[in-house]
Design an enzyme around this catalytic site. Structure first.
Site, PDB file in Angstrom:
ATOM      1  N   LYS A  37       0.800  -1.229   0.000  1.00  0.00           N
ATOM      2  CA  LYS A  37       0.000   0.000   0.000  1.00  0.00           C
ATOM      3  C   LYS A  37       0.833   1.280   0.000  1.00  0.00           C
ATOM      4  O   LYS A  37       0.382   2.325  -0.478  1.00  0.00           O
ATOM      5  CB  LYS A  37      -0.938   0.006   1.215  1.00  0.00           C
ATOM      6  CG  LYS A  37      -1.989  -1.103   1.222  1.00  0.00           C
ATOM      7  CD  LYS A  37      -3.009  -0.933   0.113  1.00  0.00           C
ATOM      8  CE  LYS A  37      -4.152  -1.925   0.238  1.00  0.00           C
ATOM      9  NZ  LYS A  37      -5.154  -1.779  -0.842  1.00  0.00           N
ATOM     10  N   SER A  77       1.694  -9.741  -0.622  1.00  0.00           N
ATOM     11  CA  SER A  77       1.387  -8.309  -0.538  1.00  0.00           C
ATOM     12  C   SER A  77       1.543  -7.699   0.844  1.00  0.00           C
ATOM     13  O   SER A  77       1.607  -6.481   0.968  1.00  0.00           O
ATOM     14  CB  SER A  77      -0.041  -8.058  -1.034  1.00  0.00           C
ATOM     15  OG  SER A  77      -0.965  -8.828  -0.287  1.00  0.00           O
ATOM     16  N   GLU A 117      -9.874   5.545   3.245  1.00  0.00           N
ATOM     17  CA  GLU A 117     -10.649   4.453   3.827  1.00  0.00           C
ATOM     18  C   GLU A 117      -9.679   3.302   4.071  1.00  0.00           C
ATOM     19  O   GLU A 117      -8.632   3.209   3.419  1.00  0.00           O
ATOM     20  CB  GLU A 117     -11.768   4.017   2.877  1.00  0.00           C
ATOM     21  CG  GLU A 117     -11.361   3.041   1.777  1.00  0.00           C
ATOM     22  CD  GLU A 117     -10.353   3.586   0.781  1.00  0.00           C
ATOM     23  OE1 GLU A 117      -9.497   2.786   0.317  1.00  0.00           O
ATOM     24  OE2 GLU A 117     -10.385   4.786   0.457  1.00  0.00           O
TER      25      GLU A 117
END
Length: 398
Positions: free
Chosen positions: A93, A382, A115
């Site tokens: 991210k 991830s 969010e």
């Protein structure tokens, strides 16, 4: 260059999917963002600064790790893990958060809105906001705050305001709703930093571009390691940013198979999973036309997944297009299998994955008997499993 790599088109569509379906009050902000990004992606200085941050701050390039013991466990596959879990903040991210924060500063914004479900995008956005001296507010479902409390603590330590969302299912969908409502009233000073390849144009484009560094690195690394392209790419899919980030660099290589793994929850019946690409139908959610989980009246269905980052009833429009054109295959894995995969990777390689990529590990284990020995696989790891350790302990013991 093929048409696939030039998508989306000028209106933000991937075939029939994508576009802008938002209130008039945010159309101006989207147009501003579209113009700013069109200029930024052509600006060598913006690209240099972004890649400098990825290298010197986030910790890129991430390794492509040859998981030999896991490959042996899977019958002799050559399994390479793309180690996004080793990035600053613990997940992929941060790639997108740094890019969008840099863009927000370029547009003169003073505040970031985000969010988050699993909390990783919230932590990444709070981190980028602190780095650039911006204020930050993160909307998070009350249920996710409870199960991802470690990341809530991290966001607050970074200076972000974490606003609990108590409406609806109190998960990622409802956090998106509240973030959009807030953005409508603060568009002049705030940038909404969407965490995945979802939302209205240009978000699916810019998030994909910021995450495409994953696949670009993996392509160079696998060619250096093996002298050829992989046979298979596999990654988990919620909104879909880490999977698109991996797949995009191989989009024109038809010999490379792509598999996205969704959250199968307890079972594939309404309200018990988040397998949008398997069970969804076309519709509009959070500003984009894509596939979503809905009932016969068009009402969005509740979702369920042990992985908060996959617990979302929609999916990015580019993934919907990949399914339509059969460029990628999409499957689902249950909570139980994902939990077992966390333990498997931890005990074979000494790597504790997050519950989200554990879905991909679990499906690869299921698929392995149907693959030839020495099949070359790149699996998108991830995120790391620190945030899920308590959940794993509760369900697996220890």
């Amino acid at each position: 260059m093929s048409r696939r790599q030039t998508l989306p088109d000028s209106t933000g569509h991937f075939g029939p999917f994508g576009g802008k379906f938002v209130p008039e009050t945010v159309m101006g902000a989207l147009s501003e963002l579209e113009r700013a990004y069109a200029k930024a992606r052509q600006d060598p200085e913006f690209r240099r600064e972004f890649h400098r941050l990825l290298q010197n701050y986030a910790g890129r390039p991430t390794p492509l790790y040859d998981a030999k013991r896991l490959g042996k466990q899977f019958g002799g596959l050559c399994v390479y893990l793309k180690r996004e879990d080793l990035l600053h903040t613990g997940a992929h991210k941060i790639n997108n958060a740094l890019g969008q924060a840099l863009l927000a500063v370029r547009m003169g914004k003073k505040r970031l809105i985000a969010e988050t479900g699993a909390g990783q995008h919230g932590v990444a956005t709070a981190t980028a906001a602190a780095l650039f001296g911006l204020s930050c507010e993160v909307f998070m479902g009350e249920d996710d705050i409870e199960r991802q409390n470690l990341n809530v603590v991290r966001m607050r330590l970074l200076g972000a305001r974490v606003s609990p969302v108590r409406t609806g299912t109190r998960t990622l969908k409802d956090a998106c709703n509240e973030a959009i409502r807030n953005w409508v009233t603060t568009v002049r000073t705030s940038h909404y930093c969407i965490g995945s390849v979802v939302g209205p144009h240009p978000y699916p484009l810019l998030v994909r571009d910021f995450q495409s560094v994953i696949g670009q690195e993996a392509r160079r690394q696998i060619l250096q390691e093996t002298g050829r392209l992989p046979d298979l790419l596999i990654a988990c899919v919620g909104g879909g940013s880490n999977a698109i980030g991996l797949f995009h660099a191989f989009a024109n290589d038809r010999s490379v198979r792509c598999i996205g793994v969704e959250a199968g929850g307890n079972r594939l019946s309404p309200g018990h999973h988040a397998a949008t690409l398997l069970k969804g139908r076309p519709g509009v959610l959070h500003g984009s036309y894509s596939l979503l989980l809905q009932d016969r009246y068009g009402q969005v269905l509740p979702t369920a997944s042990i992985a908060a980052g996959l617990d979302y009833p929609g999916v990015g429009p580019e993934h919907a297009y990949y399914k339509l054109t059969r460029r990628a295959q999409y499957v689902a894995v249950t909570d139980r299998k994902a939990l077992e995969a966390c333990r498997l990777l931890a005990r074979t390689e000494g790597i504790l994955p997050a519950l989200e990529p554990a879905h991909a590990i679990a499906y690869l284990e299921n698929l392995a008997p149907r693959l030839k020995r020495r099949t070359v696989v790149i699996l998108g790891l991830s995120g790391r499993g620190d945030k899920d350790a308590q959940t794993m302990a509760e369900h697996l013991g220890g």
